[in-house]
Design a protein around this motif. Structure first.
Motif, mmCIF file in Angstrom:
data_model
loop_
_atom_site.group_PDB
_atom_site.id
_atom_site.type_symbol
_atom_site.label_atom_id
_atom_site.label_comp_id
_atom_site.label_asym_id
_atom_site.label_seq_id
_atom_site.Cartn_x
_atom_site.Cartn_y
_atom_site.Cartn_z
ATOM 1 N N SER A 23 0.854 -1.201 0.000
ATOM 2 C CA SER A 23 0.000 0.000 0.000
ATOM 3 C C SER A 23 0.881 1.240 0.000
ATOM 4 O O SER A 23 2.104 1.158 0.089
ATOM 5 C CB SER A 23 -0.942 0.005 1.209
ATOM 6 O OG SER A 23 -0.215 0.228 2.391
ATOM 7 N N HIS A 24 0.217 2.406 -0.051
ATOM 8 C CA HIS A 24 0.939 3.660 -0.254
ATOM 9 C C HIS A 24 1.781 4.088 0.962
ATOM 10 O O HIS A 24 1.462 3.748 2.096
ATOM 11 C CB HIS A 24 -0.035 4.781 -0.637
ATOM 12 C CG HIS A 24 -1.117 5.076 0.380
ATOM 13 N ND1 HIS A 24 -0.906 5.879 1.473
ATOM 14 C CD2 HIS A 24 -2.405 4.674 0.445
ATOM 15 C CE1 HIS A 24 -2.040 5.967 2.165
ATOM 16 N NE2 HIS A 24 -2.957 5.245 1.569
ATOM 17 N N VAL A 25 2.806 4.875 0.675
ATOM 18 C CA VAL A 25 3.626 5.474 1.736
ATOM 19 C C VAL A 25 2.735 6.346 2.611
ATOM 20 O O VAL A 25 1.663 6.787 2.194
ATOM 21 C CB VAL A 25 4.786 6.322 1.151
ATOM 22 C CG1 VAL A 25 5.763 5.450 0.387
ATOM 23 C CG2 VAL A 25 4.253 7.432 0.242
ATOM 24 N N PRO A 27 0.921 5.437 5.207
ATOM 25 C CA PRO A 27 -0.354 4.716 5.119
ATOM 26 C C PRO A 27 -1.385 5.232 6.118
ATOM 27 O O PRO A 27 -1.037 5.836 7.130
ATOM 28 C CB PRO A 27 0.038 3.280 5.462
ATOM 29 C CG PRO A 27 1.224 3.417 6.349
ATOM 30 C CD PRO A 27 1.982 4.605 5.806
ATOM 31 N N ASP A 28 -2.650 4.952 5.811
ATOM 32 C CA ASP A 28 -3.751 5.298 6.709
ATOM 33 C C ASP A 28 -4.453 4.004 7.114
ATOM 34 O O ASP A 28 -4.030 2.904 6.747
ATOM 35 C CB ASP A 28 -4.696 6.281 6.007
ATOM 36 C CG ASP A 28 -5.026 5.826 4.600
ATOM 37 O OD1 ASP A 28 -5.060 4.597 4.364
ATOM 38 O OD2 ASP A 28 -5.243 6.686 3.724
ATOM 39 N N GLY A 29 -5.551 4.143 7.830
ATOM 40 C CA GLY A 29 -6.273 2.970 8.315
ATOM 41 C C GLY A 29 -6.812 2.110 7.179
ATOM 42 O O GLY A 29 -6.850 0.877 7.285
ATOM 43 N N ASP A 30 -7.222 2.745 6.091
ATOM 44 C CA ASP A 30 -7.761 1.988 4.956
ATOM 45 C C ASP A 30 -6.658 1.151 4.306
ATOM 46 O O ASP A 30 -6.867 -0.027 3.982
ATOM 47 C CB ASP A 30 -8.365 2.974 3.935
ATOM 48 C CG ASP A 30 -9.106 2.275 2.806
ATOM 49 O OD1 ASP A 30 -9.628 1.169 3.034
ATOM 50 O OD2 ASP A 30 -9.170 2.855 1.704
ATOM 51 N N ALA A 31 -5.488 1.751 4.137
ATOM 52 C CA ALA A 31 -4.374 1.035 3.517
ATOM 53 C C ALA A 31 -3.977 -0.171 4.384
ATOM 54 O O ALA A 31 -3.930 -1.312 3.905
ATOM 55 C CB ALA A 31 -3.182 1.983 3.338
ATOM 56 N N LEU A 32 -3.712 0.071 5.652
ATOM 57 C CA LEU A 32 -3.194 -0.991 6.526
ATOM 58 C C LEU A 32 -4.262 -2.049 6.818
ATOM 59 O O LEU A 32 -3.988 -3.252 6.782
ATOM 60 C CB LEU A 32 -2.679 -0.378 7.834
ATOM 61 C CG LEU A 32 -1.508 0.605 7.666
ATOM 62 C CD1 LEU A 32 -1.194 1.302 8.995
ATOM 63 C CD2 LEU A 32 -0.267 -0.106 7.138
ATOM 64 N N LEU A 86 -2.851 -2.043 -2.916
ATOM 65 C CA LEU A 86 -4.157 -1.634 -2.393
ATOM 66 C C LEU A 86 -4.152 -0.151 -2.049
ATOM 67 O O LEU A 86 -3.182 0.349 -1.469
ATOM 68 C CB LEU A 86 -4.506 -2.448 -1.137
ATOM 69 C CG LEU A 86 -4.582 -3.964 -1.302
ATOM 70 C CD1 LEU A 86 -5.002 -4.622 0.017
ATOM 71 C CD2 LEU A 86 -5.541 -4.352 -2.418
ATOM 72 N N ASP A 87 -5.234 0.538 -2.395
ATOM 73 C CA ASP A 87 -5.450 1.916 -1.946
ATOM 74 C C ASP A 87 -4.352 2.870 -2.423
ATOM 75 O O ASP A 87 -4.097 3.876 -1.782
ATOM 76 C CB ASP A 87 -5.533 1.926 -0.398
ATOM 77 C CG ASP A 87 -6.150 3.223 0.143
ATOM 78 O OD1 ASP A 87 -7.169 3.664 -0.394
ATOM 79 O OD2 ASP A 87 -5.607 3.776 1.118
ATOM 80 N N THR A 88 -3.739 2.567 -3.560
ATOM 81 C CA THR A 88 -2.566 3.333 -3.991
ATOM 82 C C THR A 88 -2.790 3.964 -5.354
ATOM 83 O O THR A 88 -2.791 3.276 -6.383
ATOM 84 C CB THR A 88 -1.317 2.428 -4.003
ATOM 85 O OG1 THR A 88 -1.165 1.864 -2.703
ATOM 86 C CG2 THR A 88 -0.080 3.219 -4.367
HETATM 87 MN MN MN Z 1 -5.222 5.686 1.878
#
Ligand code: MN
Ligand code: AMP
Ligand code: MN
Length: 327
Positions: A23-25, A27-32, A86-88
């Motif tokens: 996931s993206h650098v 990260p937020d709750g959605d990514a993790l 994911l989410d990226t």
């Molecule tokens: Mn995110």
């Protein structure tokens, strides 16, 4: 480019053994939460799953079930058949995790950012989804993949955080139905999860908010609100990058404010800009894309080269233009 079907992705998941979920650098709750949920489901199927993020697991999300699975990526390429982002919104936001999956033969890209250019071999970009976690739930259900307490709690955290606790406009009846099913199937303790997500901040985060509010200023007849974090203030307070997630909501919450902007000085002569809008007619994704960033219509960001003063001026000027065209 049209989306891949859940069936096509399910087939690839069943037919391969070695996965890396990224996931993206920053990260937020959605990514993790999305990463851990999909990883745990695949693990239940007997798959080998790596879960990597450039920044590793954040302290504030370390309560998530099986959080220890998520690590920083190794420096050298690993034995991976399928890489799943994911989410990226753009591939280079995977940061150092990119090098670790160089051997991957298949790329899957599952996301909800409108600005996602559909990189990868199998792609689901659904801008109507309020969280990537909601898409992962759809995948798990449609493919009858394992769903247990730990998976449910990670998905619930993903959806709760990206919807601003079920408040943002993309929150739909389906979002509540999914949340209800997660609570029921996982036997989740909603009060406890919410306390861990929203009432367990370190004291320094509130001290940071105090400093940010000192820099708060309004423009465009109070329709634009901004605040700024300098490297010096960040160092003085000892804040971590994760501490500022959500603070911009204090600006958005002001009556009459349409656009909220957060400027954060970075160490590499760049400024991280976070933007929020309360009006679909003011598309902050489009504004951020002008500066090489992206995101959603109402929540977007960019990393822009320059000093704080230079970037603030450029960005606020661009917002001024949008309001001029609007009125
Ligand atoms: Mn995110
Ligand atoms: P943030 O303000 O960091 O919470 O980001 C708001 C939204 O914009 C998130 O969905 C991010 O994934 C997206 N976003 C933030 N920064 C960037 C960037 N540099 N490039 C593309 N998308 C971004
Ligand atoms: Mn998201």
């Amino acid at each position: 480019m049209s989306n891949t079907t859940f069936d096509q992705i399910g087939k690839v998941l069943r037919e391969h053994q070695h996965f890396a979920i990224l996931s993206h650098v920053r990260p937020d709750g959605d990514a993790l939460g999305s990463q851990l949920a999909l990883a745990l489901s695949l693990e239940q199927l007997g798959k080998e799953v790596r879960v990597w993020n450039e920044d590793g697991m954040l302290e504030k999300y370390s309560f998530l079930p099986r959080a220890e699975l998520l690590t920083k990526p190794p420096g050298a390429p690993d034995d991976v058949d399928v890489a799943i982002a994911l989410d990226t919104a753009i591939q280079n936001r995977l940061g150092t995790a990119l090098a670790a999956v160089r051997a991957a033969k298949i790329w899957i890209n599952i996301d909800h950012h409108r600005s996602n250019p559909s990189y990868g071999d199998l792609v689901i970009v659904d801008p109507s989804a309020p969280a990537t976690g909601e898409i992962i739930f759809g995948l798990i259900k449609s493919q009858a993949l394992p769903l247990n307490h730990d998976i449910a709690e990670n998905l619930y955290a993903a959806i709760s955080t990206d919807t601003g606790s079920f408040q943002y406009p993309k929150t739909s009846a389906r979002t509540f139905e999914i949340a209800a099913e997660l609570v029921r199937v996982g036997g989740l303790d909603v009060g406890k999860i919410s306390q861990q997500l929203y009432e367990s901040y370190p004291r320094r985060r509130v001290e940071l908010l105090r400093e940010l509010l000192r820099t708060m200023r309004f423009s465009e007849q109070d329709r634009v609100a901004a605040f700024t974090l300098s490297l010096k203030t960040a160092a003085d307070l000892g804040v971590l990058p994760e501490d500022n997630e959500g603070l911009i909501d204090h600006l958005r919450a002001v009556r009459g404010v349409i656009v909220a902007v957060f400027f954060e000085e970075l160490t590499d002569s760049k400024v991280r800009v976070s933007m929020r809008s309360k009006d679909e007619a003011v598309d902050v994704c489009a504004i951020c894309q002008k500066f090489g960033g992206g995101g959603h219509t109402l929540a977007a960001g960019a990393r822009i080269r320059g000093s704080l003063a230079e970037v603030e001026e450029k960005v606020l000027e661009e917002i001024r233009e949008v309001f001029k065209r609007k009125s």
